[in-house]
Scaffold this active site. Structure first.
Site, mmCIF file in Angstrom:
data_model
loop_
_atom_site.group_PDB
_atom_site.id
_atom_site.type_symbol
_atom_site.label_atom_id
_atom_site.label_comp_id
_atom_site.label_asym_id
_atom_site.label_seq_id
_atom_site.Cartn_x
_atom_site.Cartn_y
_atom_site.Cartn_z
ATOM 1 N N LYS A 59 10.672 -19.822 2.224
ATOM 2 C CA LYS A 59 11.598 -19.072 1.377
ATOM 3 C C LYS A 59 12.431 -20.005 0.510
ATOM 4 C CE LYS A 59 11.105 -14.616 2.049
ATOM 5 N NZ LYS A 59 10.829 -13.691 0.931
ATOM 6 N N TYR A 117 9.254 -20.080 8.091
ATOM 7 C CA TYR A 117 9.614 -18.969 7.212
ATOM 8 C C TYR A 117 10.762 -19.386 6.299
ATOM 9 C CZ TYR A 117 11.434 -14.448 5.668
ATOM 10 O OH TYR A 117 11.888 -13.397 4.900
#
Length: 213
Positions: free
Chosen positions: A59, A55
């Site tokens: 990002k 994640y």
């Protein structure tokens, strides 16, 4: 990236506000030597890959690419970097992050992570986005993070306030302490960030009202 390219073609778009994350800032080998982390810091993609932090990796890569496109296209881009967002549910079902809190409270999981996390109330995140759009002086990245707390402290707070729930009691993993600097967004006019207790109280109350607890 398609959105940014479309904004360039439109000609009428004055500013783009992108929601990123503190996950694109905090995951670094030297994080414990930096106090506090600010908008100049970036997560290390090699660190993310080493610890399977996909994640944070996504990002970080996505935000860097957005900045690259914006700079090449002359787009006025402002990025809001919130930490772990907590508060009342805005949708019928919990988001993935709020779902984790529900699982810790209802005892459906046996462990919580052994780590410190930055938390922020959803109302503060909304207000930060409005400032990012409307304030002429808003620029660059804007960290929006209230309190950095270890999950063990959060769990103990919840156990004290909600003793009737079978709240998870075991932790797993390695700690990754850090602090975040939200002074830039506060200087734009964001009111004092809501407390850890307030954001979790609002979250639990929302779970109760919607029948999840």
């Amino acid at each position: 990236m398609n959105v940014l390219k479309s904004c360039k073609k439109a000609k009428s778009v004055k500013r783009v506000v992108l929601t990123s994350s503190c996950s694109s800032i905090r995951y670094r080998y030297d994080v414990q030597q930096i106090d506090p982390l600010n908008e100049s810091h970036w997560s290390d993609t090699e660190y993310c890959k080493q610890y399977n932090l996909w994640y944070a990796y996504a990002k970080t890569v996505a935000e860097k690419e957005a900045w690259s496109v914006a700079n090449e296209s002359g787009i006025n881009l402002v990025v809001v970097n919130p930490s772990y967002v907590v508060g009342p549910l805005l949708a019928p079902q919990p988001t993935s992050t709020i779902q984790k809190i529900l699982e810790y409270v209802n005892g459906s999981v046996e462990e919580y992570p052994n780590m410190a996390v930055g938390f922020v109330h959803i109302d503060d995140v909304v207000a930060a986005h409005i400032l990012a759009m409307e304030k002429k002086e808003a620029a660059g990245r804007l960290i929006c993070s209230s309190t950095v707390a270890h999950w063990s402290d959060v769990i103990q707070m919840l156990k004290s306030k909600y003793p009737s729930y079978p709240i998870v009691d075991n932790r797993i993993g390695d700690n990754n302490t850090h602090n975040m600097d939200s002074s830039k967004i506060l200087q734009l006019g964001l009111p004092p960030l809501k407390t850890l207790e307030k954001m979790f109280d609002d979250c639990i109350k929302s779970f109760q009202e919607k029948g999840f607890l």
